[in-house]
Design a protein around this motif. Structure first.
Motif, PDB file in Angstrom:
ATOM      1  N   ASP A   1      23.308   0.091 -20.772  1.00  0.00           N
ATOM      2  CA  ASP A   1      21.931  -0.015 -20.261  1.00  0.00           C
ATOM      3  C   ASP A   1      20.924   0.390 -21.338  1.00  0.00           C
ATOM      4  O   ASP A   1      19.896  -0.272 -21.539  1.00  0.00           O
ATOM      5  N   ILE A   2      21.231   1.493 -22.035  1.00  0.00           N
ATOM      6  CA  ILE A   2      20.314   1.991 -23.072  1.00  0.00           C
ATOM      7  C   ILE A   2      20.217   0.998 -24.227  1.00  0.00           C
ATOM      8  O   ILE A   2      19.120   0.703 -24.724  1.00  0.00           O
ATOM      9  N   TYR A   3      21.376   0.482 -24.662  1.00  0.00           N
ATOM     10  CA  TYR A   3      21.364  -0.506 -25.742  1.00  0.00           C
ATOM     11  C   TYR A   3      20.535  -1.730 -25.349  1.00  0.00           C
ATOM     12  O   TYR A   3      19.699  -2.219 -26.131  1.00  0.00           O
ATOM     13  N   THR A   4      20.761  -2.224 -24.133  1.00  0.00           N
ATOM     14  CA  THR A   4      20.050  -3.418 -23.674  1.00  0.00           C
ATOM     15  C   THR A   4      18.547  -3.168 -23.596  1.00  0.00           C
ATOM     16  O   THR A   4      17.736  -3.988 -24.077  1.00  0.00           O
ATOM     17  N   ALA A   5      18.177  -2.041 -23.015  1.00  0.00           N
ATOM     18  CA  ALA A   5      16.756  -1.712 -22.886  1.00  0.00           C
ATOM     19  C   ALA A   5      16.101  -1.552 -24.253  1.00  0.00           C
ATOM     20  O   ALA A   5      14.971  -2.008 -24.481  1.00  0.00           O
ATOM     21  N   ALA A   6      16.813  -0.919 -25.186  1.00  0.00           N
ATOM     22  CA  ALA A   6      16.243  -0.679 -26.514  1.00  0.00           C
ATOM     23  C   ALA A   6      16.064  -1.976 -27.294  1.00  0.00           C
ATOM     24  O   ALA A   6      15.035  -2.179 -27.956  1.00  0.00           O
TER      25      ALA A   6
END
Length: 575
Positions: free
Chosen positions: A325-330
């Motif tokens: 989720d963090i990778y995608t959002a970033a």
């Protein structure tokens, strides 16, 4: 279903053959060997369900299966091949000498490029499979191993392998060499070739290398308009220090993006980072991705996850989901967020910071004759190489010094003593020089307004907060016997204290990482336990280095491994 079952049975037999050292069998009967065949049949089922009014069934489990096969293929994950450029040059040198063409290793770069392009266009084979075993006087053991690796690549089925990464790439011929060796081995679907630029000099020369490659019609026509480049964070930091390396990585990615645009090539970066800050790691993944130079991520982000970071980020279902989720959002935020680009004035200051920090770092690590004896006695570096805790040999060259040591044991050794030297050495001198010059206000503005620079400084501040020079001093007191080496240890700890003050001056903080309440609370809880482990490790190392009893040595090695594991876990992202 019968075809899928036959595929599973064949795969199990192949795995058994590999585990037992038996012969591998060619596929017997109709089985799936690439994901496209399976997806085609699944899509036919999906279409049939839609055409018969069963959309709800089609869009449930069947759609999930199609997505999984599309993402993971038949192999779950593709494996990359990685080898050093010198090994390819050695293999080609053996081939050219065997064929009476001269010594490839003695040719200059233009001669190599001319010959490689000619051979790539000729399509003639050099050797029959296994012919390299006929002349051991010419074909060295390492050259045979390299050629056998390419033969293995040719035997793999579609989608089993991903990229061929060239470690220590320095020139265009390094890339063409891998293309030629793949073709000569009979690789039907060549792996994409990914040069890895690691040292400071390699990073500075990367744009010229790729410009040369893209200008060659034989190469440009082989890549289909796409190119992947790997940026080495670990070795560049070990070579030049964290601050100089981070600026070189930033500028290199900018320049490479410009070269790719010039030749209309879709460029993507593969970031070779480790878990430690000294190896390019950053526990704040979101901020780390946004710290990259604008127009270099562009919706694509490939990065290495190594060692304990795999379990930390993906070891449990909820953690894995959160990490993705963090990778995608970033990556989305990076593409949609307008971020400041460094002005020419900021670039000049960064150049100055980089030069000063690199000189200060190398002055200690390379220029001080006391450093190697100090490093090897004050840290468990020598003992780490004898323990089975790494994925690769601790050194590229068994007889070399610090320059041949791999980045993982280099950082790991300093983490164990809680000094974390590779992350901060050189940073304080650079900040101090600029703060005491006419560029002081510019530097403070950079920290306040430029997120990339702020992220770098904050990471150094975090590592300084987690360091314990008093613990490192205890290692020196018990383990370092040479008085000159002890003096260097005292000097290094003095630099650490000065670096703390310089970082606090720049950030405006009164205590290190004062905004990171969670980190400070964690340190208050765990430091008392890690301190005990450090004391036990020092005693274990002292006894181990003086012991001549094999039984006692085994017990001490077991104890040492326990302390190493405990300290690494306690130090978290600097472990």
């Amino acid at each position: 279903m019968d075809k899928l079952k036959r595929t599973a049975d064949w795969a199990r037999e192949e795995l058994d053959a590999v585990h037992n050292g038996g012969p591998r069998n060619e596929p017997d009967g109709d089985i799936y060997l690439n994901k496209a065949d399976l997806i085609d049949e699944l899509m036919l089922m999906h279409q049939s369900l839609y055409e018969t009014g069963n959309e709800i069934i089609a869009d449930k489990m069947l759609t999930d299966i199609i997505r999984n096969v599309s993402t993971f293929g038949l192999t779950l994950v593709q494996l990359d091949i990685r080898q050093e450029s010198d090994r390819h040059a050695e293999a080609l040198d053996c081939i050219t000498r065997y064929l009476g063409l001269g010594s490839y290793s003695q040719w200059d770069e233009p001669t190599r490029l001319s010959w490689l392009q000619k051979e790539l266009s000729s399509h003639r084979p050099f050797l029959r499979p296994g012919e390299w075993n006929n002349d051991s006087d010419i074909f060295s053991a390492t050259a045979v191993d390299t050629l056998e690796t390419f033969r293995m690549i040719a035997e793999q089925h579609d989608d089993s392998l991903g990229a061929y990464v060239i470690s220590q790439a320095t020139s265009a011929s390094d890339v063409l060499a891998v293309l030629l060796l793949q073709r000569d081995a009979g690789v039907k679907k060549p792996l994409r070739v990914v040069p890895l630029f690691e040292t400071l000099d390699d990073l500075h020369g990367a744009a010229d290398t790729m410009d040369t490659l893209f200008s060659l019609p034989a190469y440009k026509g082989s890549i289909g308009g796409k190119q992947e480049v790997m940026i080495g964070y670990s070795d560049s930091a070990k070579d030049a220090g964290r601050l100089a390396a981070s600026w070189a990585q930033y500028e290199t990615q900018e320049k490479l993006a410009g070269v790719a645009a010039k030749y209309d090539v879709d460029l993507s970066f593969f970031h070779g980072k480790g878990g430690t800050v000294g190896r390019g790691g950053n526990p704040a993944t979101f901020n780390a991705i946004l710290a990259h130079a604008p127009d270099t991520v562009n919706g694509y982000f490939r990065v290495t996850e190594q060692g304990e970071m795999i379990n930390q980020n993906f070891g449990h279902h909820d953690r894995a989901e959160r990490t993705l989720d963090i990778y995608t959002a970033a990556v989305l935020a990076e593409k949609l967020t307008e971020r400041p680009r460094p002005t020419e004035e900021w670039r000049n200051v960064m150049k100055r910071l980089s030069d000063v920090s690199c000189e200060a770092y190398r002055g200690i690590v390379r220029g001080d004759e006391r450093f190697v004896p100090y490093f090897r006695s004050a840290t468990p570096e020598l003992e780490l190489s004898s323990l089975n805790i790494g994925s690769r040999p601790a050194k590229r060259n068994a007889t070399g010094g610090v320059e041949s040591l791999r980045a993982i044991p280099w950082n790991f050794s300093w983490t164990q003593t809680r000094l974390n030297l590779p992350t901060w050495l050189g940073v304080g001198e650079a900040i101090n020089e600029v703060l005491n010059s006419d560029d002081a206000d510019t530097l403070r503005t950079m920290y306040a307004e430029w997120g990339s620079f702020q992220t770098t400084v904050d990471l150094v501040e975090m590592v300084l907060a987690k360091s314990e020079p008093g613990i490192a001093a205890h290692y020196d007191k018990i383990l370092v016997k040479d008085e000159m080496a002890k003096e260097l240890g005292q000097h290094v700890r003095k630099i650490h204290a000065e670096t703390e003050n310089n970082v606090l001056d720049l950030t405006g903080h009164t205590t290190l990482s004062e905004d990171n309440v969670t980190l400070r609370q964690l340190m208050q809880v765990r430091n008392r336990y890690v301190d005990c482990l450090n004391i036990l490790q020092v005693e274990t190392l002292s006894r181990l280095r003086s012991s001549e009893d094999e039984v006692e040595q085994k017990k001490l090695n077991d104890a040492l491994l326990t302390t190493i594991t405990g300290i690494a876990n306690g130090m978290g992202n600097t472990g």
